[in-house]
Motif scaffolding. Sequence first.
Motif, short mmCIF file in Angstrom:
data_model
loop_
_atom_site.label_atom_id
_atom_site.label_comp_id
_atom_site.label_asym_id
_atom_site.label_seq_id
_atom_site.Cartn_x
_atom_site.Cartn_y
_atom_site.Cartn_z
N SER A 3 1.01 37.86 -5.42
CA SER A 3 -0.23 37.26 -5.01
C SER A 3 -1.44 37.60 -5.64
CB SER A 3 -0.55 37.89 -3.60
OG SER A 3 -0.79 39.35 -3.85
N VAL A 15 5.50 47.49 -5.12
CA VAL A 15 5.89 46.30 -4.07
C VAL A 15 7.53 46.50 -3.89
CG1 VAL A 15 6.09 44.00 -3.23
CG2 VAL A 15 4.00 44.96 -4.24
N GLY A 33 10.12 39.97 -0.57
CA GLY A 33 8.84 40.57 -1.11
C GLY A 33 8.04 39.97 -2.55
N ASP A 73 6.44 37.20 -2.62
CA ASP A 73 5.21 36.74 -2.01
C ASP A 73 4.03 37.90 -2.19
OD1 ASP A 73 6.18 37.97 -0.17
OD2 ASP A 73 5.30 36.59 1.47
N GLU A 74 4.33 39.17 -1.80
CA GLU A 74 3.31 39.96 -2.02
C GLU A 74 3.11 40.34 -3.33
OE1 GLU A 74 3.00 44.64 -0.45
OE2 GLU A 74 4.57 43.77 0.26
#
Length: 291
Positions: free
Chosen positions: A60, A45, A54, A56-57
């Motif tokens: 997750s 990521v 970035g 949040d990605e």
Amino acid sequence: MKLGITGAAGFLGKNLIGKFLQKGYSLKVFVKEGDYEFPQSVEVVYGDLVSGKGLDEFLSDVETVIHLAARVTAPEEKMFEDNVVATYNLATELLKYPIKHLVFTSTVAVYGKDKEGKFKEADECVPNTLYGLTKFLAEKEVQYWSTRSGMTATILRPFNIYGPGNHKGIIYSFFSDIRNKGHAVIYGDGKQKRDFLYVDDFVEAMLKVVDTKKDGIFNLGAPQKYSILDILEMFKRIMGKDIKVEFNTNEEGKVFNINQDLSLSKKVLKWEARTGIEDGLWKTIEWYERH
């Protein structure tokens, strides 16, 4: 279990990735945009801790986060951003996700100037360098997340991690100066003693932390201390040459004579460093020669 690693493109990250993959972990790494090479099975990521892009990605679907990303050297304003602001952004974002364990790589530089006896994890920290200060503030942010979330936080305080692939620290500086300048540069009189932790030993400590999920702060280091002059003599033997020395009396920003107590990591983590200094130096210098 899926592990998330920040700063995964750095020296420590690269060493950890290989070992964790061998152990069967699923890995997700968070790095800035760049030309990096990771094993095919590693999920990458791209983002930025300072801006929060970035995150949040990245968060997750991970269970444990290993926070390695940091700045060791100047400029000062970037050090505060990369160590304090970045860790705050990560800690506050973590509260939105069911993360069970946060592991933070700090430094024994948080203790500050040397004292009589050994620094224990519960001792007061009075950092005397900007790097030590920013890492101390980052520790508090990690503890803030743990208090708010009720989850486990492990803070590791190593010093002078060296080994093949590292392009920072005194071991690399020695080699670089000898190769490029024809002499070694020593700050102060060289009699100050440090411990030097080989990267494989650090990786083993991290594996134990992730496996056991022990909460708290742990000093990491080698059981025997060596002066900078001792290290110079080892370089002479390993490289088979007489090495001249330039002594630099400018001690600003240098941490001297930090002696940390290692009994807690031995007792709780069942860990202790096993690589002898000359063995580690041989492997490291040989790698530098080839690369």
